[in-house]
Motif scaffolding. Structure first.
Motif, PDB file in Angstrom:
ATOM      1  N   ASP A   1       5.200  -2.444  -5.922  1.00 34.72           N
ATOM      2  CA  ASP A   1       5.852  -2.256  -7.110  1.00 34.72           C
ATOM      3  C   ASP A   1       5.105  -1.077  -8.209  1.00 34.72           C
ATOM      4  N   VAL A   2       4.100  -0.854  -8.030  1.00 35.38           N
ATOM      5  CA  VAL A   2       3.213   0.383  -8.074  1.00 35.38           C
ATOM      6  C   VAL A   2       2.084   1.015  -7.200  1.00 35.38           C
ATOM      7  N   VAL A   3       2.591   2.680  -7.123  1.00 38.09           N
ATOM      8  CA  VAL A   3       2.067   3.361  -5.874  1.00 38.09           C
ATOM      9  C   VAL A   3       1.037   4.256  -6.677  1.00 38.09           C
ATOM     10  N   ALA A   4       0.591   4.535  -5.797  1.00 35.70           N
ATOM     11  CA  ALA A   4      -0.981   5.517  -5.891  1.00 35.70           C
ATOM     12  C   ALA A   4      -0.506   6.436  -4.864  1.00 35.70           C
ATOM     13  N   VAL A   5      -0.881   7.485  -5.678  1.00 28.75           N
ATOM     14  CA  VAL A   5      -1.028   8.758  -4.598  1.00 28.75           C
ATOM     15  C   VAL A   5      -2.308   9.719  -5.123  1.00 28.75           C
ATOM     16  N   MET A   6      -2.810  10.233  -4.212  1.00 35.76           N
ATOM     17  CA  MET A   6      -4.208  10.423  -4.137  1.00 35.76           C
ATOM     18  C   MET A   6      -4.715  11.723  -2.303  1.00 35.76           C
ATOM     19  N   ASP A   7      -5.782  12.964  -2.531  1.00 38.65           N
ATOM     20  CA  ASP A   7      -5.576  13.586  -0.873  1.00 38.65           C
ATOM     21  C   ASP A   7      -6.720  12.299  -0.109  1.00 38.65           C
ATOM     22  N   CYS A   8      -6.422  12.750   1.163  1.00 36.54           N
ATOM     23  CA  CYS A   8      -6.858  12.121   1.905  1.00 36.54           C
ATOM     24  C   CYS A   8      -8.470  12.435   2.440  1.00 36.54           C
ATOM     25  N   ASP A   9      -9.543  13.467   1.514  1.00 33.20           N
ATOM     26  CA  ASP A   9     -10.435  13.993   1.816  1.00 33.20           C
ATOM     27  C   ASP A   9     -10.905  13.398   1.220  1.00 33.20           C
ATOM     28  N   LEU A  10     -10.598  12.537   0.413  1.00 33.08           N
ATOM     29  CA  LEU A  10     -11.404  11.226  -1.233  1.00 33.08           C
ATOM     30  C   LEU A  10     -12.566  11.878  -2.104  1.00 33.08           C
ATOM     31  N   GLN A  11     -11.917  13.329  -2.196  1.00 33.50           N
ATOM     32  CA  GLN A  11     -12.483  13.761  -3.428  1.00 33.50           C
ATOM     33  C   GLN A  11     -11.384  13.289  -4.442  1.00 33.50           C
ATOM     34  N   HIS A  12     -10.799  12.149  -4.462  1.00 28.24           N
ATOM     35  CA  HIS A  12     -10.069  11.467  -5.034  1.00 28.24           C
ATOM     36  C   HIS A  12     -11.410  10.188  -4.964  1.00 28.24           C
ATOM     37  N   PRO A  13     -12.123   9.404  -5.800  1.00 22.37           N
ATOM     38  CA  PRO A  13     -12.760   8.413  -5.547  1.00 22.37           C
ATOM     39  C   PRO A  13     -11.916   6.740  -5.636  1.00 22.37           C
ATOM     40  N   PRO A  14     -11.237   6.457  -4.214  1.00 22.43           N
ATOM     41  CA  PRO A  14     -10.558   5.114  -4.762  1.00 22.43           C
ATOM     42  C   PRO A  14     -10.899   3.792  -5.645  1.00 22.43           C
ATOM     43  N   GLN A  15     -12.596   4.520  -5.197  1.00 23.33           N
ATOM     44  CA  GLN A  15     -12.619   2.860  -6.922  1.00 23.33           C
ATOM     45  C   GLN A  15     -11.773   3.363  -8.587  1.00 23.33           C
ATOM     46  N   THR A  16     -11.484   4.544  -8.620  1.00 20.63           N
ATOM     47  CA  THR A  16     -10.658   4.599  -9.660  1.00 20.63           C
ATOM     48  C   THR A  16      -9.872   3.897  -9.699  1.00 20.63           C
ATOM     49  N   LEU A  17      -8.973   3.427  -8.738  1.00 20.79           N
ATOM     50  CA  LEU A  17      -7.769   3.008  -8.655  1.00 20.79           C
ATOM     51  C   LEU A  17      -8.065   1.523  -8.919  1.00 20.79           C
ATOM     52  N   ILE A  18      -8.864   0.979  -8.916  1.00 18.52           N
ATOM     53  CA  ILE A  18      -8.636  -0.497  -9.909  1.00 18.52           C
ATOM     54  C   ILE A  18      -8.805  -0.777 -11.323  1.00 18.52           C
ATOM     55  N   GLU A  19      -9.244   0.757 -11.729  1.00 19.11           N
ATOM     56  CA  GLU A  19      -9.316   0.960 -13.119  1.00 19.11           C
ATOM     57  C   GLU A  19      -7.385   1.468 -13.655  1.00 19.11           C
TER      58      GLU A  19
END
Length: 228
Positions: free
Chosen positions: A4-22
């Motif tokens: 129902d909801v989809v996240a798109v992020m880079d695989c090198d973890l420069q996009h912090p996964p913890q931001t997904l919670i917010e």
């Protein structure tokens, strides 16, 4: 992705996964596109930052979408995902298209993290190629630029023609020079304007070939109830 909801992020973890919670909490509040916006560009060289800034300035002006500090880090509702996937175009500029589809949008700032592995593959030349490819994929601005250039050349040619005629009637012009100059200016301006008109038609063909929807239906109200 089929959720129902989809996240798109880079695989090198420069996009912090913890931001997904917010982002997820904002989606629960009713936002349908949550953009990840860079608080800064991390540890990048001066030249790389300047080239990246110049690239996004060009992209913002050409696509008419604010691309400053943009990234591919986003969370989208199923409706937004389906709208993007329904577009038949193949060369898609995702960062701009996710804004183009509309829907209720907000943003979340994040700090760019250190890469877990590897180094950046982006060089100034690759940024230039990336900019040109995506400008052509998303907008017809380069074709319109030819028309603008043709109009400027035509105005300049009129000024030079007046100057040449003044020189001719005052006897200061070299014999045959005025006629040759006027012919070259008129022919050159006519060619530029003609190319601009052809470019305008090509741009309309290009827009038709992409077959983007004229509008996107967000909600349908039927018998007093709202259906997504």
């Amino acid at each position: 992705a089929c959720g129902d909801v989809v996240a798109v992020m880079d695989c090198d973890l420069q996009h912090p996964p913890q931001t997904l919670i917010e982002m997820y909490r904002l989606w629960q509040e009713g936002y349908e596109v949550i953009e990840g916006v860079k608080a800064d560009r991390g540890k990048e060289g001066f030249l790389h930052k300047e080239c990246a800034g110049f690239f996004y300035d060009i992209m913002s002006k050409a696509t008419k979408v604010n691309m400053k500090d943009a990234s591919d880090f986003k969370m989208m509702d199923r409706k937004a995902v389906d709208s993007i996937l329904s577009m038949p175009e193949r060369n898609m500029f995702f960062r701009a298209t996710s804004s183009w589809v509309g829907y209720k949008t907000t943003s979340v700032e994040f700090e760019v993290q250190e890469r877990e592995a590897g180094v950046s593959k982006w060089s100034p030349w690759s940024l230039v190629k990336y900019a040109f490819t995506n400008i052509v994929a998303f907008t017809t601005f380069p074709l319109q630029f030819v028309t603008i250039t043709g109009a400027i050349c035509f105005i300049c040619s009129l000024v030079l023609m007046v100057y040449s005629l003044v020189q001719y009637f005052t006897g200061s012009a070299v014999e045959g020079y005025t006629t040759l100059l006027m012919v070259l200016l008129l022919v050159g301006s006519a060619m530029m304007i003609s190319l601009g008109i052809i470019g305008y038609y090509i741009s309309k063909i290009y827009e038709e070939v992409k077959r983007r929807p004229r509008y996107i239906i967000s909600k349908v109200i039927k018998n007093g109830s709202i259906q997504d």
